[in-house]
Design a protein around this motif. Sequence first.
Motif, PDB file in Angstrom:
ATOM      1  N   GLY A 180       0.824  -1.203   0.000  1.00 35.95           N
ATOM      2  CA  GLY A 180       0.000   0.000   0.000  1.00 35.95           C
ATOM      3  C   GLY A 180       0.863   1.259   0.000  1.00 35.95           C
ATOM      4  O   GLY A 180       2.060   1.223   0.296  1.00 35.95           O
ATOM      5  N   GLY A 181       0.248   2.381  -0.341  1.00 37.36           N
ATOM      6  CA  GLY A 181       0.926   3.665  -0.247  1.00 37.36           C
ATOM      7  C   GLY A 181       2.012   3.909  -1.275  1.00 37.36           C
ATOM      8  O   GLY A 181       2.930   4.689  -1.032  1.00 37.36           O
ATOM      9  N   VAL A 182       1.910   3.256  -2.432  1.00 30.50           N
ATOM     10  CA  VAL A 182       2.953   3.413  -3.459  1.00 30.50           C
ATOM     11  C   VAL A 182       2.511   4.328  -4.605  1.00 30.50           C
ATOM     12  O   VAL A 182       3.249   4.521  -5.568  1.00 30.50           O
ATOM     13  CB  VAL A 182       3.391   2.034  -4.029  1.00 30.50           C
ATOM     14  CG1 VAL A 182       3.990   1.169  -2.939  1.00 30.50           C
ATOM     15  CG2 VAL A 182       2.220   1.325  -4.713  1.00 30.50           C
ATOM     16  N   GLY A 183       1.294   4.871  -4.499  1.00 29.86           N
ATOM     17  CA  GLY A 183       0.807   5.753  -5.559  1.00 29.86           C
ATOM     18  C   GLY A 183       0.017   5.031  -6.630  1.00 29.86           C
ATOM     19  O   GLY A 183      -0.106   5.509  -7.753  1.00 29.86           O
ATOM     20  N   LYS A 184      -0.563   3.894  -6.259  1.00 31.37           N
ATOM     21  CA  LYS A 184      -1.281   3.070  -7.239  1.00 31.37           C
ATOM     22  C   LYS A 184      -2.535   3.776  -7.765  1.00 31.37           C
ATOM     23  O   LYS A 184      -2.720   3.933  -8.968  1.00 31.37           O
ATOM     24  CB  LYS A 184      -1.624   1.746  -6.558  1.00 31.37           C
ATOM     25  CG  LYS A 184      -2.223   0.682  -7.396  1.00 31.37           C
ATOM     26  CD  LYS A 184      -2.219  -0.655  -6.686  1.00 31.37           C
ATOM     27  CE  LYS A 184      -2.573  -0.555  -5.215  1.00 31.37           C
ATOM     28  NZ  LYS A 184      -3.920   0.013  -4.962  1.00 31.37           N
ATOM     29  N   THR A 185      -3.391   4.200  -6.829  1.00 32.40           N
ATOM     30  CA  THR A 185      -4.633   4.867  -7.231  1.00 32.40           C
ATOM     31  C   THR A 185      -4.334   6.215  -7.872  1.00 32.40           C
ATOM     32  O   THR A 185      -4.974   6.599  -8.861  1.00 32.40           O
ATOM     33  CB  THR A 185      -5.564   5.026  -6.020  1.00 32.40           C
ATOM     34  OG1 THR A 185      -5.933   3.716  -5.560  1.00 32.40           O
ATOM     35  CG2 THR A 185      -6.821   5.798  -6.386  1.00 32.40           C
ATOM     36  N   THR A 186      -3.360   6.941  -7.337  1.00 29.90           N
ATOM     37  CA  THR A 186      -2.960   8.218  -7.930  1.00 29.90           C
ATOM     38  C   THR A 186      -2.512   8.012  -9.371  1.00 29.90           C
ATOM     39  O   THR A 186      -2.849   8.798 -10.266  1.00 29.90           O
ATOM     40  CB  THR A 186      -1.817   8.849  -7.112  1.00 29.90           C
ATOM     41  OG1 THR A 186      -2.271   9.066  -5.778  1.00 29.90           O
ATOM     42  CG2 THR A 186      -1.378  10.181  -7.705  1.00 29.90           C
ATOM     43  N   THR A 187      -1.772   6.936  -9.609  1.00 31.26           N
ATOM     44  CA  THR A 187      -1.326   6.616 -10.965  1.00 31.26           C
ATOM     45  C   THR A 187      -2.506   6.252 -11.860  1.00 31.26           C
ATOM     46  O   THR A 187      -2.591   6.716 -13.008  1.00 31.26           O
ATOM     47  CB  THR A 187      -0.294   5.475 -10.929  1.00 31.26           C
ATOM     48  OG1 THR A 187       0.864   5.925 -10.218  1.00 31.26           O
ATOM     49  CG2 THR A 187       0.104   5.031 -12.326  1.00 31.26           C
ATOM     50  N   ALA A 188      -3.431   5.455 -11.336  1.00 28.48           N
ATOM     51  CA  ALA A 188      -4.604   5.071 -12.129  1.00 28.48           C
ATOM     52  C   ALA A 188      -5.392   6.298 -12.565  1.00 28.48           C
ATOM     53  O   ALA A 188      -5.737   6.458 -13.747  1.00 28.48           O
ATOM     54  CB  ALA A 188      -5.494   4.126 -11.329  1.00 28.48           C
ATOM     55  N   LEU A 204       8.153   4.387 -11.500  1.00 28.18           N
ATOM     56  CA  LEU A 204       8.761   4.781 -10.230  1.00 28.18           C
ATOM     57  C   LEU A 204       8.079   6.049  -9.713  1.00 28.18           C
ATOM     58  O   LEU A 204       8.036   7.067 -10.408  1.00 28.18           O
ATOM     59  CB  LEU A 204      10.257   4.996 -10.421  1.00 28.18           C
ATOM     60  CG  LEU A 204      11.006   3.696 -10.747  1.00 28.18           C
ATOM     61  CD1 LEU A 204      12.359   3.980 -11.379  1.00 28.18           C
ATOM     62  CD2 LEU A 204      11.175   2.836  -9.500  1.00 28.18           C
ATOM     63  N   THR A 205       7.520   5.950  -8.501  1.00 24.35           N
ATOM     64  CA  THR A 205       6.711   7.034  -7.932  1.00 24.35           C
ATOM     65  C   THR A 205       7.379   7.630  -6.691  1.00 24.35           C
ATOM     66  O   THR A 205       8.286   7.045  -6.106  1.00 24.35           O
ATOM     67  CB  THR A 205       5.315   6.509  -7.540  1.00 24.35           C
ATOM     68  OG1 THR A 205       5.459   5.518  -6.508  1.00 24.35           O
ATOM     69  CG2 THR A 205       4.595   5.897  -8.734  1.00 24.35           C
ATOM     70  N   MET A 206       6.879   8.808  -6.319  1.00 20.14           N
ATOM     71  CA  MET A 206       7.328   9.488  -5.088  1.00 20.14           C
ATOM     72  C   MET A 206       8.840   9.701  -5.076  1.00 20.14           C
ATOM     73  O   MET A 206       9.503   9.545  -4.055  1.00 20.14           O
ATOM     74  CB  MET A 206       6.874   8.712  -3.844  1.00 20.14           C
ATOM     75  CG  MET A 206       5.370   8.518  -3.794  1.00 20.14           C
ATOM     76  SD  MET A 206       4.822   7.672  -2.310  1.00 20.14           S
ATOM     77  CE  MET A 206       3.112   7.350  -2.729  1.00 20.14           C
TER      78      MET A 206
END
Length: 263
Positions: free
Chosen positions: A15-23, A187-189
């Motif tokens: 969790g908290g890896v930017g998955k939904t933000t990326t979607a 690669l996020t954040m």
Amino acid sequence: MFDRNRVITIANQKGGVGKTTTAINLATALAAIGERVLIVDLDPQGNASTGLGIDRRDRKISSYDLLMGYNSIEETALETAVPNLHIVPSTMDLLGFEMEISQAPDRAFKLRGALNGDDALAYSYILLDCPPSFNLLTMNAMAAAHSILVPLQCEFFALEGLSQLLETVDQVRRSVNPSLDIQGIVLTMFDARNNLAQQVVNDVRTHLGEKVYHTLIPRNVRVSEAPSYGKPAILYDLKCAGSQAYLQLASEVIQRERRRKAA
């Protein structure tokens, strides 16, 4: 499985890896360049739905109903504030999905069946936003998808989590979807001031080469703020570094798709 559109699962067990933000922002960027895009929110928390401004009172029909075969994409998909972008919203009903179908012989293929209808052909891209765990919802997403896009946070434990996810993808290939491939690792954040973040980038590129997108998604306050306003970052602040990065990512996704079709 139909190949007249492109179904991409966005998943990471962490969790908290930017998955939904990326979607949300990848879908918005694809829609902005003229693609018709559908997000299917498969997370009971419904963050993708909230982040696109879908009020909980408007989620009378949801991804649960789609998975269970009660309603079609056409009946469940809602318009968003972004032209060309629709979403099948999520509700807490999804929490009961696994228990309800655990004995069904086709339990891993419910979503694939739902996406094989003619109404799915209205979209050139269908993005599946998964919960942060490997459960029957994620299995359905991987069984229904052509490829998986993995958001990976630039932090110390990233590679450890990635190796577990790649093992899961191999298991899914062997058991339910032999054609599933890695769309790419994003690669996020990323924080350029952090030496460790740069080391993670180097390590991931060394291990996975061309599978890693060139675009780095930076840590960005405006991207973090946007969901509280029910907007993608690209609508909330087009000029911020995060929005610009997601537009670049969308361009890379399109380029990869063109190369894949040409090959």
